[in-house]
Design a protein around this motif. Structure first.
Motif, PDB file in Angstrom:
ATOM      1  N   PHE A  33     -73.631  22.991  -2.496  1.00  0.00           N
ATOM      2  CA  PHE A  33     -73.383  22.634  -3.890  1.00  0.00           C
ATOM      3  C   PHE A  33     -74.706  22.177  -4.482  1.00  0.00           C
ATOM      4  CE2 PHE A  33     -69.466  21.671  -1.547  1.00  0.00           C
ATOM      5  CZ  PHE A  33     -68.624  22.565  -2.175  1.00  0.00           C
ATOM      6  N   PRO A  34     -75.390  23.013  -5.228  1.00  0.00           N
ATOM      7  CA  PRO A  34     -76.737  22.661  -5.670  1.00  0.00           C
ATOM      8  C   PRO A  34     -76.792  21.472  -6.618  1.00  0.00           C
ATOM      9  CG  PRO A  34     -76.048  24.772  -6.600  1.00  0.00           C
ATOM     10  CD  PRO A  34     -74.997  24.344  -5.635  1.00  0.00           C
ATOM     11  N   ASN A  35     -75.752  21.227  -7.408  1.00  0.00           N
ATOM     12  CA  ASN A  35     -75.786  20.122  -8.365  1.00  0.00           C
ATOM     13  C   ASN A  35     -75.126  18.863  -7.830  1.00  0.00           C
ATOM     14  OD1 ASN A  35     -77.103  21.704 -10.213  1.00  0.00           O
ATOM     15  ND2 ASN A  35     -75.212  22.454 -11.126  1.00  0.00           N
ATOM     16  N   ALA A  36     -74.627  18.909  -6.610  1.00  0.00           N
ATOM     17  CA  ALA A  36     -73.968  17.745  -6.029  1.00  0.00           C
ATOM     18  C   ALA A  36     -75.015  16.700  -5.653  1.00  0.00           C
ATOM     19  CB  ALA A  36     -73.181  18.145  -4.786  1.00  0.00           C
ATOM     20  N   PRO A  37     -74.646  15.400  -5.775  1.00  0.00           N
ATOM     21  CA  PRO A  37     -75.604  14.369  -5.377  1.00  0.00           C
ATOM     22  C   PRO A  37     -75.844  14.418  -3.878  1.00  0.00           C
ATOM     23  CG  PRO A  37     -73.482  13.394  -5.920  1.00  0.00           C
ATOM     24  CD  PRO A  37     -73.397  14.850  -6.265  1.00  0.00           C
ATOM     25  N   SER A  38     -77.004  13.978  -3.469  1.00  0.00           N
ATOM     26  CA  SER A  38     -77.330  13.971  -2.046  1.00  0.00           C
ATOM     27  C   SER A  38     -76.422  12.980  -1.328  1.00  0.00           C
ATOM     28  CB  SER A  38     -78.796  13.581  -1.861  1.00  0.00           C
ATOM     29  OG  SER A  38     -78.997  12.257  -2.277  1.00  0.00           O
ATOM     30  N   PRO A  39     -76.241  13.148  -0.008  1.00  0.00           N
ATOM     31  CA  PRO A  39     -75.368  12.229   0.734  1.00  0.00           C
ATOM     32  C   PRO A  39     -75.822  10.780   0.635  1.00  0.00           C
ATOM     33  CG  PRO A  39     -75.857  14.156   2.062  1.00  0.00           C
ATOM     34  CD  PRO A  39     -76.693  14.258   0.820  1.00  0.00           C
ATOM     35  N   MET A  40     -77.128  10.537   0.610  1.00  0.00           N
ATOM     36  CA  MET A  40     -77.612   9.165   0.495  1.00  0.00           C
ATOM     37  C   MET A  40     -77.258   8.591  -0.866  1.00  0.00           C
ATOM     38  SD  MET A  40     -78.944   6.807   2.037  1.00  0.00           S
ATOM     39  CE  MET A  40     -79.824   5.295   1.898  1.00  0.00           C
ATOM     40  N   SER A  41     -77.387   9.409  -1.903  1.00  0.00           N
ATOM     41  CA  SER A  41     -77.059   8.955  -3.243  1.00  0.00           C
ATOM     42  C   SER A  41     -75.571   8.643  -3.351  1.00  0.00           C
ATOM     43  CB  SER A  41     -77.451  10.025  -4.261  1.00  0.00           C
ATOM     44  OG  SER A  41     -77.006   9.667  -5.535  1.00  0.00           O
ATOM     45  N   LYS A  42     -74.731   9.492  -2.761  1.00  0.00           N
ATOM     46  CA  LYS A  42     -73.286   9.266  -2.811  1.00  0.00           C
ATOM     47  C   LYS A  42     -72.915   8.001  -2.032  1.00  0.00           C
ATOM     48  CE  LYS A  42     -69.239  11.993  -3.052  1.00  0.00           C
ATOM     49  NZ  LYS A  42     -68.683  13.321  -2.977  1.00  0.00           N
ATOM     50  N   THR A  43     -73.580   7.774  -0.909  1.00  0.00           N
ATOM     51  CA  THR A  43     -73.333   6.567  -0.127  1.00  0.00           C
ATOM     52  C   THR A  43     -73.733   5.329  -0.921  1.00  0.00           C
ATOM     53  OG1 THR A  43     -73.765   7.809   1.896  1.00  0.00           O
ATOM     54  CG2 THR A  43     -73.814   5.422   2.066  1.00  0.00           C
ATOM     55  N   THR A 114     -56.494 -10.261  -8.783  1.00  0.00           N
ATOM     56  CA  THR A 114     -57.370  -9.934  -7.661  1.00  0.00           C
ATOM     57  C   THR A 114     -56.949  -8.633  -6.994  1.00  0.00           C
ATOM     58  OG1 THR A 114     -57.832 -12.270  -7.304  1.00  0.00           O
ATOM     59  CG2 THR A 114     -58.300 -10.782  -5.465  1.00  0.00           C
ATOM     60  N   SER A 115     -55.663  -8.452  -6.800  1.00  0.00           N
ATOM     61  CA  SER A 115     -55.172  -7.202  -6.209  1.00  0.00           C
ATOM     62  C   SER A 115     -55.501  -6.018  -7.108  1.00  0.00           C
ATOM     63  CB  SER A 115     -53.664  -7.270  -5.993  1.00  0.00           C
ATOM     64  OG  SER A 115     -53.337  -8.299  -5.105  1.00  0.00           O
ATOM     65  N   GLY A 116     -55.369  -6.193  -8.402  1.00  0.00           N
ATOM     66  CA  GLY A 116     -55.703  -5.130  -9.341  1.00  0.00           C
ATOM     67  C   GLY A 116     -57.174  -4.765  -9.289  1.00  0.00           C
ATOM     68  N   TYR A 117     -58.028  -5.758  -9.193  1.00  0.00           N
ATOM     69  CA  TYR A 117     -59.473  -5.508  -9.097  1.00  0.00           C
ATOM     70  C   TYR A 117     -59.797  -4.691  -7.843  1.00  0.00           C
ATOM     71  CZ  TYR A 117     -64.398  -6.626  -8.121  1.00  0.00           C
ATOM     72  OH  TYR A 117     -65.735  -6.550  -7.814  1.00  0.00           O
ATOM     73  N   PHE A 118     -59.207  -5.066  -6.718  1.00  0.00           N
ATOM     74  CA  PHE A 118     -59.454  -4.341  -5.485  1.00  0.00           C
ATOM     75  C   PHE A 118     -58.885  -2.926  -5.552  1.00  0.00           C
ATOM     76  CE2 PHE A 118     -60.889  -8.294  -3.973  1.00  0.00           C
ATOM     77  CZ  PHE A 118     -61.566  -8.089  -2.785  1.00  0.00           C
ATOM     78  N   LEU A 119     -57.689  -2.760  -6.106  1.00  0.00           N
ATOM     79  CA  LEU A 119     -57.093  -1.432  -6.206  1.00  0.00           C
ATOM     80  C   LEU A 119     -57.878  -0.517  -7.144  1.00  0.00           C
ATOM     81  CD1 LEU A 119     -53.273  -2.275  -6.233  1.00  0.00           C
ATOM     82  CD2 LEU A 119     -54.591  -1.142  -4.429  1.00  0.00           C
ATOM     83  N   VAL A 120     -58.342  -1.044  -8.263  1.00  0.00           N
ATOM     84  CA  VAL A 120     -59.149  -0.232  -9.182  1.00  0.00           C
ATOM     85  C   VAL A 120     -60.457   0.176  -8.512  1.00  0.00           C
ATOM     86  CG1 VAL A 120     -60.514  -0.356 -11.308  1.00  0.00           C
ATOM     87  CG2 VAL A 120     -58.139  -1.069 -11.325  1.00  0.00           C
ATOM     88  N   SER A 121     -61.063  -0.732  -7.754  1.00  0.00           N
ATOM     89  CA  SER A 121     -62.303  -0.393  -7.053  1.00  0.00           C
ATOM     90  C   SER A 121     -62.066   0.690  -6.005  1.00  0.00           C
ATOM     91  CB  SER A 121     -62.901  -1.631  -6.387  1.00  0.00           C
ATOM     92  OG  SER A 121     -63.281  -2.571  -7.354  1.00  0.00           O
ATOM     93  N   ILE A 122     -60.997   0.583  -5.267  1.00  0.00           N
ATOM     94  CA  ILE A 122     -60.674   1.601  -4.256  1.00  0.00           C
ATOM     95  C   ILE A 122     -60.359   2.939  -4.924  1.00  0.00           C
ATOM     96  CG2 ILE A 122     -58.959   2.257  -2.506  1.00  0.00           C
ATOM     97  CD1 ILE A 122     -58.913  -0.742  -1.732  1.00  0.00           C
ATOM     98  N   TRP A 123     -59.646   2.895  -6.046  1.00  0.00           N
ATOM     99  CA  TRP A 123     -59.336   4.115  -6.793  1.00  0.00           C
ATOM    100  C   TRP A 123     -60.618   4.790  -7.292  1.00  0.00           C
ATOM    101  CZ3 TRP A 123     -59.459   4.939 -12.308  1.00  0.00           C
ATOM    102  CH2 TRP A 123     -58.874   6.123 -12.708  1.00  0.00           C
ATOM    103  N   LEU A 124     -61.561   3.994  -7.781  1.00  0.00           N
ATOM    104  CA  LEU A 124     -62.839   4.551  -8.228  1.00  0.00           C
ATOM    105  C   LEU A 124     -63.626   5.147  -7.065  1.00  0.00           C
ATOM    106  CD1 LEU A 124     -63.984   1.889 -10.832  1.00  0.00           C
ATOM    107  CD2 LEU A 124     -63.368   4.262 -11.290  1.00  0.00           C
ATOM    108  N   ILE A 125     -63.578   4.509  -5.911  1.00  0.00           N
ATOM    109  CA  ILE A 125     -64.258   5.043  -4.729  1.00  0.00           C
ATOM    110  C   ILE A 125     -63.653   6.388  -4.341  1.00  0.00           C
ATOM    111  CG2 ILE A 125     -64.556   4.688  -2.236  1.00  0.00           C
ATOM    112  CD1 ILE A 125     -64.942   1.699  -2.869  1.00  0.00           C
ATOM    113  N   LEU A 128     -64.734   9.044  -6.775  1.00  0.00           N
ATOM    114  CA  LEU A 128     -66.130   9.407  -6.549  1.00  0.00           C
ATOM    115  C   LEU A 128     -66.254  10.331  -5.337  1.00  0.00           C
ATOM    116  CD1 LEU A 128     -69.065   8.924  -7.486  1.00  0.00           C
ATOM    117  CD2 LEU A 128     -69.153   7.088  -5.819  1.00  0.00           C
ATOM    118  N   MET A 129     -65.483  10.060  -4.283  1.00  0.00           N
ATOM    119  CA  MET A 129     -65.517  10.909  -3.097  1.00  0.00           C
ATOM    120  C   MET A 129     -64.977  12.306  -3.396  1.00  0.00           C
ATOM    121  SD  MET A 129     -64.431   8.148  -0.187  1.00  0.00           S
ATOM    122  CE  MET A 129     -64.019   9.391   0.993  1.00  0.00           C
ATOM    123  N   GLN A 130     -64.038  12.412  -4.328  1.00  0.00           N
ATOM    124  CA  GLN A 130     -63.488  13.712  -4.707  1.00  0.00           C
ATOM    125  C   GLN A 130     -64.386  14.455  -5.684  1.00  0.00           C
ATOM    126  OE1 GLN A 130     -59.710  12.646  -6.329  1.00  0.00           O
ATOM    127  NE2 GLN A 130     -58.760  12.338  -4.324  1.00  0.00           N
ATOM    128  N   GLY A 131     -65.408  13.799  -6.182  1.00  0.00           N
ATOM    129  CA  GLY A 131     -66.322  14.428  -7.119  1.00  0.00           C
ATOM    130  C   GLY A 131     -65.851  14.363  -8.563  1.00  0.00           C
TER     131      GLY A 131
END
Length: 152
Positions: A33-43, A114-125, A128-131
């Motif tokens: 995937f030429p436009n995909a971020p590098s693995p280090m950048s994604k990490t 607090t649970s909402g904050y953690f769930l939103v963060s996990i959802w964003l992660i 991001l992993m799905q692109g």
């Protein structure tokens, strides 16, 4: 570990060089995937979205002002989410400590926050992993307006 290369007949298998190191056989510049971020950048982006802990690398990224547009946007979003959660958490905890009528309700609301904050963060992660886009409708624009003015 063996390096797998395509054979002449189109199948995949171990190349002639076997288990020699990549430095000995040259660099492979093929990117699926030429436009995909590098693995280090994604990490790094995933680290920025970790609840509470991601606040510090995000702040450092914005302070230095280095990084691409996506890294800066995710850093702003992470800081905005963390500061919003912290401010709300402290206000609800203070209200619960000083209130005679609603302390249990405020503590329960605090745990939901607090649970909402953690769930939103996990959802964003996960997004991001799905692109997919890692924007939140209210918080992303708030982060761009407030933190974009001061930290970028």
């Amino acid at each position: 570990m063996e390096n797998f290369e395509p054979k002449e007949n189109g199948e995949w298998g171990a190349g002639e060089q076997g288990s020699r190191e990549a430095g000995e056989q040259g660099e492979n510049n093929y990117a699926p995937f030429p436009n995909a971020p590098s693995p280090m950048s994604k990490t790094q982006l995933l680290l920025h979205l970790v609840p509470i802990v991601g606040f510090f690398p995000s702040l450092w990224t914005l302070y230095r002002g280095q990084g691409n547009r996506e890294q800066l946007a995710i850093s702003r979003l992470s800081i905005t989410l963390a500061l919003t959660w912290l401010l709300s958490y402290l206000l609800l905890a203070t209200g619960a400590a000083t209130s005679d009528f609603f302390p249990l309700r405020l503590f329960i609301l605090n745990s939901f926050l607090t649970s909402g904050y953690f769930l939103v963060s996990i959802w964003l992660i996960l997004r991001l992993m799905q692109g997919k886009s890692s924007r939140l409708p209210g918080f992303s624009s708030l982060a761009e307006r407030v933190l974009g003015k001061y930290l970028s």
